[in-house]
Design a protein around this motif. Sequence first.
Motif, PDB file in Angstrom:
ATOM      1  N   ASP A  71       0.836  -1.203   0.000  1.00  8.57           N
ATOM      2  CA  ASP A  71       0.000   0.000   0.000  1.00  8.57           C
ATOM      3  C   ASP A  71       0.870   1.252   0.000  1.00  8.57           C
ATOM      4  O   ASP A  71       0.584   2.226  -0.711  1.00  8.57           O
ATOM      5  N   GLY A  72       1.929   1.244   0.802  1.00 10.93           N
ATOM      6  CA  GLY A  72       2.836   2.389   0.835  1.00 10.93           C
ATOM      7  C   GLY A  72       3.521   2.619  -0.495  1.00 10.93           C
ATOM      8  O   GLY A  72       3.678   3.767  -0.935  1.00 10.93           O
ATOM      9  N   ILE A  73       3.932   1.546  -1.149  1.00  6.70           N
ATOM     10  CA  ILE A  73       4.562   1.671  -2.472  1.00  6.70           C
ATOM     11  C   ILE A  73       3.562   2.217  -3.480  1.00  6.70           C
ATOM     12  O   ILE A  73       3.890   3.087  -4.290  1.00  6.70           O
ATOM     13  N   ASP A  74       2.322   1.743  -3.426  1.00  8.40           N
ATOM     14  CA  ASP A  74       1.293   2.255  -4.335  1.00  8.40           C
ATOM     15  C   ASP A  74       1.091   3.751  -4.145  1.00  8.40           C
ATOM     16  O   ASP A  74       0.900   4.489  -5.113  1.00  8.40           O
ATOM     17  N   GLN A  75       1.153   4.217  -2.915  1.00 12.70           N
ATOM     18  CA  GLN A  75       0.973   5.650  -2.638  1.00 12.70           C
ATOM     19  C   GLN A  75       2.152   6.467  -3.168  1.00 12.70           C
ATOM     20  O   GLN A  75       1.997   7.652  -3.449  1.00 12.70           O
ATOM     21  N   LEU A  76       3.323   5.866  -3.276  1.00 13.53           N
ATOM     22  CA  LEU A  76       4.504   6.576  -3.759  1.00 13.53           C
ATOM     23  C   LEU A  76       4.565   6.663  -5.277  1.00 13.53           C
ATOM     24  O   LEU A  76       5.324   7.459  -5.813  1.00 13.53           O
TER      25      LEU A  76
END
Length: 82
Positions: A71-76
Amino acid sequence: MNDDSFPKDARGRIALELKAYLSDEFDLEIGRFEAEGLLDEMLRLAGPYLYNAGLRDAQALLMRHVDDVNDGIDQLERRPEA
């Protein structure tokens, strides 16, 4: 489960608790040696199930963390400007 993988002080405490349980619940008096033998047999029989349950719990926890990282990678991710 071998003796090396189970702390000696924990074995002693559990053996004493088993002795007390058998005495209180079944009016059965056993010695520490017998209580440790009972513990060994209980660990032999139930240990693999408990170990596998622990592995499943660890796997579920790890998967939740992997989902958080994804999820964090998707937000980046950068999106192209339209």
